[in-house]
Design an enzyme around this catalytic site. Structure first.
Site, PDB file in Angstrom:
ATOM      1  CG  ASP A  59      51.269  52.005  66.658  1.00 44.02           C
ATOM      2  OD1 ASP A  59      52.404  51.618  66.979  1.00 44.02           O
ATOM      3  OD2 ASP A  59      50.246  51.341  66.909  1.00 44.02           O
TER       4      ASP A  59
HETATM    5  C1  BGC Z   1      51.755  48.648  68.288  1.00 46.54           C
HETATM    6  C2  BGC Z   1      51.893  49.560  69.474  1.00 46.54           C
HETATM    7  C3  BGC Z   1      53.247  49.403  70.104  1.00 46.54           C
HETATM    8  C4  BGC Z   1      54.301  49.677  69.044  1.00 46.54           C
HETATM    9  C5  BGC Z   1      55.725  49.619  69.560  1.00 46.54           C
HETATM   10  C6  BGC Z   1      52.922  48.775  67.324  1.00 46.54           C
HETATM   11  O1  BGC Z   1      52.904  47.798  66.344  1.00 46.54           O
HETATM   12  O2  BGC Z   1      50.534  48.917  67.631  1.00 46.54           O
HETATM   13  O3  BGC Z   1      50.859  49.309  70.408  1.00 46.54           O
HETATM   14  O4  BGC Z   1      53.388  50.240  71.207  1.00 46.54           O
HETATM   15  O5  BGC Z   1      54.162  48.739  68.008  1.00 46.54           O
HETATM   16  O6  BGC Z   1      56.123  48.323  69.809  1.00 46.54           O
END
Ligand code: BGC
Length: 729
Positions: free
Chosen positions: A260
Site C-alpha cells: 500500500d
Molecule cells: C489506500 C489504498 C489505495 C492507495 C492508492 C492508499 O492510501 O489504502 O486502498 O489503493 O492509497 O491510492
C-alpha cells in the site's frame, strides 16, 4: 516487436537481458504528476527505473508515458497504469457496501465491468479494487469500501467484482487488472481507527478474514495489495506467513503483490525495522513484489543483492510476477495503443446501469402502515427536507477520484419529475451540512413540513465522513440531525427518512420518530431516479443488510455470526438499566451476555430488509436426515408472496454446527438466492450443501468437517426461526 514465443519464454529472455537496476525498476510504482510528465518521471521511464505509474488519467499523458516506455526504454516494457477505480469511474455506482446490499453478483459484476470500460478508455490498465476486507466495525471509515461483514457474501461478491473488472480476458482493451486488498486483516483495526493494530488468531484469520481473498484469488485476480496494518506483531507488508505460506504455497497465486502507499517505508515507523534499507529487505524477503510510492526498493535492493542478503533469484521471481501480469494484460501486444473511444465515459447506458444498481442496493428498514410507496394521487403536497436532498456531490460517496457530479441526478430533481403536476413539492435544506450544529434552517424546514401532507427527510453523512482515515467514535447521525427529526415528527405528518451514509449509523434514538426508513448508502450518480422509483413504487426494494446495524456505538463489535459463549443472553431476562430496582443484589438478575443500556440484539440484523409485499416461509425440510462425509444434502423451504404486489426476496440459508472441536458461530451464511414472486405465488426454494461447505479450521490449522448434528435455517434474515436438523456421519 511482436513476439511469437510463449510469455514464459519471453519473460526468461527478458530477465537474461535486463540489468539489476532495470529489474528493480519493474518493482517500482510511482505517483504520476496528474496531467503532465515532469522531467524526472520522463527520465525514469526512459531508463527503465519505473515499471508502473498511478494516478495519471489524462489519455494523452498516459499514451505518451507508454510511448516513452515502449520506444525509449532499452527493453520496451510497457507500464502498468494504476488508479483507484472503486465504485465506478465517471459514472458512479453505489459504494461497495451499498452494492453488497443488493446481494446480487450480477449487479456487482456489471458495475465493475462498466467502471473498467470507462477507465480503460483513458489508458488505465490496473485498478486497486476490489477491497475485500471484512467490515465488522462501522466506526471504521473504510467499511464503506467493504462488501460487508460476512466472509461468504463478501467472497461471492468479490469474485463477481474481479470478473467484472478483468472481463473474460484480461488482454481485452476494456479490461483492468484487479487488485484484492488489503491483505489481510485491515478491517479488524482496534476501535475502528484506520491503520490501527490488529490481533487476529490464525483460526479467525482463516475462517473470517481470508475467505474473501481466496474467492478473489480463485476468480483469477491479477494482483494483491498488502494492508497498512500490523497483524499479530508483523505488519502485513512484511508478513511472510500471509505472502508466502498462504498466498503462494496454499493458494498458488501467480500474479504480483503490491504494497500500500508507502507501507514499505512505514515498516520502520511501525518499529519493525530501524530504517528504509531493512524495510526493503524485510518486505522483499517476506514476499512483496512491488513498492507503491516509497522508494526503498529502488534505493536498497541492488546493494542487498550485491551483499548476498537477498538472492538474485528472489529479484527475478518478483520481476517475473510483474511481467506475467503485463503479458496477461496484453501490454506486450500493443494493447495500450488501442485505448477505446472516450465516448463510453458516462454513457447513458452506464448511467442507467448505475440506477439499476442503486435501486437494488437500497434497503427498506421500516415501513409502518405501508406508508411507502407514497401514493401521489392522495397527496397534494410533499416536503423534501435535508442537506442531502439536492447535493449532486455528496450522494457519490468516498473514493470517487474520477466521479463527475455533472452526471448526478439528485433526489429532489427526480421527485419533482416523478410526481403528477398537481402535487406541490416544498423544499428546505434545513442544515448547511449533516454536521451543522445551528438551527438556522429549522424554522423554514418545520414550516415546509407543516404545509405538506407528507415529509421526506434526506439525512445521513456527507461523503467525507467515511472512507480512508475517516473514522468516527460515535456513529449517531452527526450535527443537529436527531433534533431535526424529532421536531419534524412532532408536527404529526407521516415521515419518510432516507439515509445516505457510508456506514451503518446508530439510529435507535430516532427510529421511533419516523414512519418509514429507506437506507440508501451513498448511491452514486443516479441516487435521485433510484430513490424516486422506490418512494413512489415504480420499483420495489429488495436489498438486504450486508452488515449488522447496532443500536448504539458501544455495542460494536456486533455481528450475526458470533459465538454462543457459555452464558448467552436470554431475551426474557435482558434487564434495562432503567428497570433495575434500587440496591438490587449483584447476582439477582442478568448473569448473561448483554449490555444494561443496549440489551443484546442489534437494531437491524444482518440479512434484514423489507419489501412492499410480504413473504411467508414454511415447511423447511431436508432430502435426507443424515449424510456421510463427502455427500450432499438438499435443504428446501416454501416461500409464498403473501402481499398484493410483486416482490423479490433474497432467500438465505444459514447453518450451525452444534458441537465442534473449536467452538462454532451460532449461525453462518452458506448460500442465498433471489426469488421473484407474484402476489399469492409460492415457490419451493432449495439449496444444496456439500459437507465441504461445513468445514472450518481446527486446532491444527486444518480445514475439516466434523461429523455431528447441524441446524439449517432458511429465511429472509439472519434471525429467521425456520429450522431443520440433519446429521453428518
Ligand atoms: C489506500 C489504498 C489505495 C492507495 C492508492 C492508499 O492510501 O489504502 O486502498 O489503493 O492509497 O491510492
Amino acid at each position: 516487436m511482436e513476439h511469437t514465443s510463449s510469455p514464459d519464454t519471453q519473460i526468461r529472455d527478458l530477465l537474461q537481458r535486463m540489468t539489476l537496476p532495470e529489474k528493480i525498476g519493474q518493482l517500482q510504482l510511482v505517483n504520476g504528476a496528474g496531467g503532465t510528465i515532469p522531467d524526472d518521471l520522463r527520465a525514469a521511464v526512459a531508463s527503465g527505473s519505473v515499471g508502473a505509474v498511478l494516478n495519471e488519467v489524462n489519455p494523452a499523458v498516459v499514451h505518451e508515458l507508454q510511448s516513452i516506455a515502449v520506444h525509449d526504454s532499452r527493453h520496451g516494457i510497457p507500464l502498468l497504469i494504476g488508479r483507484d477505480v472503486i465504485h465506478g469511474f465517471a459514472t458512479v455506482f453505489p459504494i461497495p457496501l451499498g452494492q453488497a446490499a443488493s446481494w446480487n453478483p450480477e449487479i456487482v459484476r456489471r458495475g465493475a465491468r462498466i467502471a473498467a470500460r470507462e477507465a480503460a478508455a483513458t489508458g488505465i490498465n490496473w485498478t486497486f479494487a476490489p477491497m475485500v476486507d471484512i467490515g465488522r466495525d462501522p466506526r471504521w471509515g473504510r467499511i464503506a469500501e467493504t462488501l460487508g461483514e460476512d466472509p461468504y457474501l463478501s467472497g461471492v461478491l468479490a469474485a463477481a467484482m474481479v470478473r467484472g473488472f478483468q472481463g473474460d480476458d484480461l488482454s481485452q482493451p476494456s479490461s483492468l487488472a484487479a487488485c484484492a486488498k488489503h491483505f489481510a486483516g485491515y478491517g479488524a483495526s482496534e476501535s475502528g481507527r484506520d491503520y490501527n493494530t490488529t490481533n487476529i488468531p490464525e483460526i479467525d484469520l482463516r475462517d473470517i478474514h481470508l475467505p474473501s481473498f481466496k474467492a478473489a484469488c480463485d476468480a483469477g485476480v491479477a494482483t494483491f495489495m498488502t494492508s497498512f496494518s500490523d497483524l499479530n506483531g508483523i505488519p502485513a507488508t512484511a508478513n511472510d506467513f500471509l505472502l508466502k505460506k498462504i498466498l503462494r504455497e496454499e493458494w498458488g497465486f501467480d500474479g504480483f503483490v503490491v504494497s500500500d502507499w508507502e507501507s514499505v517505508s512505514q515498516l520502520s515507523i511501525h518499529g519493525l525495522t530501524p530504517d528504509d534499507r531493512e524495510s526493503a529487505f524485510e518486505a522483499a524477503q517476506a514476499g512483496l513484489d512491488m513498492e507503491m510510492a516509497s522508494t526503498t526498493f529502488a534505493a536498497h535492493l541492488a546493494s542487498l543483492v550485491e551483499e548476498g542478503r537477498i538472492p538474485a533469484q528472489r529479484i527475478d521471481a518478483m520481476v517475473e510476477n510483474v511481467l506475467r501480469i503485463k503479458f496477461r494484460l496484453g501490454l506486450f501486444s500493443h494493447r495500450h495503443e488501442h485505448t477505446e473511444d472516450l465516448s463510453v465515459i458516462a454513457h447513458p447506458d452506464h448511467l442507467s446501469a448505475a440506477k439499476d444498481a442503486a435501486v437494488e442496493s437500497m434497503v427498506l428498514l421500516k415501513n409502518d402502515n405501508n406508508l411507502l410507496p407514497l401514493a401521489t394521487t392522495e397527496r397534494t403536497s410533499i416536503a423534501v427536507i435535508g442537506p442531502l436532498a439536492d447535493d449532486p456531490y455528496e450522494q457519490l460517496g468516498t473514493w470517487i477520484f474520477d466521479g463527475d457530479e455533472r452526471h448526478s441526478v439528485t433526489p429532489l430533481q427526480s421527485i419533482r419529475q416523478a410526481v403528477p403536476e398537481d402535487v406541490t413539492i416544498h423544499h428546505a435544506r434545513a442544515m448547511a451540512t449533516t454536521r451543522s450544529r445551528d438551527r438556522e434552517g429549522f424554522d423554514e424546514a418545520l414550516r415546509c413540513a407543516a404545509d405538506s401532507d407528507a415529509v421526506i427527510l434526506f439525512l445521513g453523512e456527507e461523503s467525507i465522513l467515511s472512507g480512508e482515515a475517516h473514522c468516527r467514535a460515535d456513529i449517531r447521525l452527526p450535527g443537529n440531525q436527531e433534533e431535526l427529526i424529532r421536531e419534524i415528527a412532532a408536527i404529526g405528518k407521516p415521515v419518510v427518512l432516507v439515509i445516505m451514509a457510508g456506514r451503518p449509523l446508530a439510529l435507535e434514538d430516532v427510529i421511533g420518530s419516523v414512519d418509514a426508513l429507506l437506507y440508501a448508502w451513498h448511491p452514486g450518480s443516479m441516487a435521485g431516479p433510484a430513490i424516486a422509483d422506490l418512494l413512489f413504487g415504480a420499483a420495489a426494494p429488495s436489498g438486504k443488510l450486508p452488515v449488522t446495524f447496532p443500536r448504539v456505538t458501544g455495542q460494536i463489535p456486533i455481528y450475526y455470526a458470533h459465538k454462543n459463549t457459555g452464558k448467552p443472553a436470554i431475551p426474557s431476562e435482558v434487564m434495562h438499566i432503567d428497570d433495575i430496582p434500587p440496591r438490587a443484589p449483584q447476582v439477582s438478575f442478568g448473569l448473561t451476555s448483554f449490555h444494561l443500556d443496549a440489551g443484546a440484539s442489534p437494531l437491524f440484523p444482518f440479512g434484514f430488509g423489507l419489501s412492499y409485499t410480504t413473504f411467508r416461509y414454511d415447511n423447511i425440510r431436508t432430502d435426507t436426515p443424515e449424510i456421510q462425509l463427502g455427500d450432499r444434502i438438499v435443504v428446501t423451504a416454501d416461500l409464498t408472496n403473501t402481499g398484493d404486489r410483486e416482490g423479490t426476496e433474497i432467500v438465505q440459508l444459514y447453518v450451525r454446527d452444534l458441537v465442534g472441536s473449536v467452538t462454532r458461530p451460532v449461525r453462518e451464511l452458506k448460500a442465498f438466492k433471489r426469488v421473484l414472486l407474484q402476489p399469492g405465488e409460492m415457490q419451493s426454494v432449495s439449496f444444496e450443501l456439500h459437507t465441504d461447505d461445513l468445514a472450518f479450521t481446527n486446532r491444527h490449522m486444518q480445514r475439516v468437517t466434523e461429523p455431528g448434528e447441524f441446524y439449517a435455517w432458511i429465511g429472509g434474515s439472519s434471525e429467521t426461526e425456520l429450522k431443520a436438523r440433519f446429521m453428518v456421519r
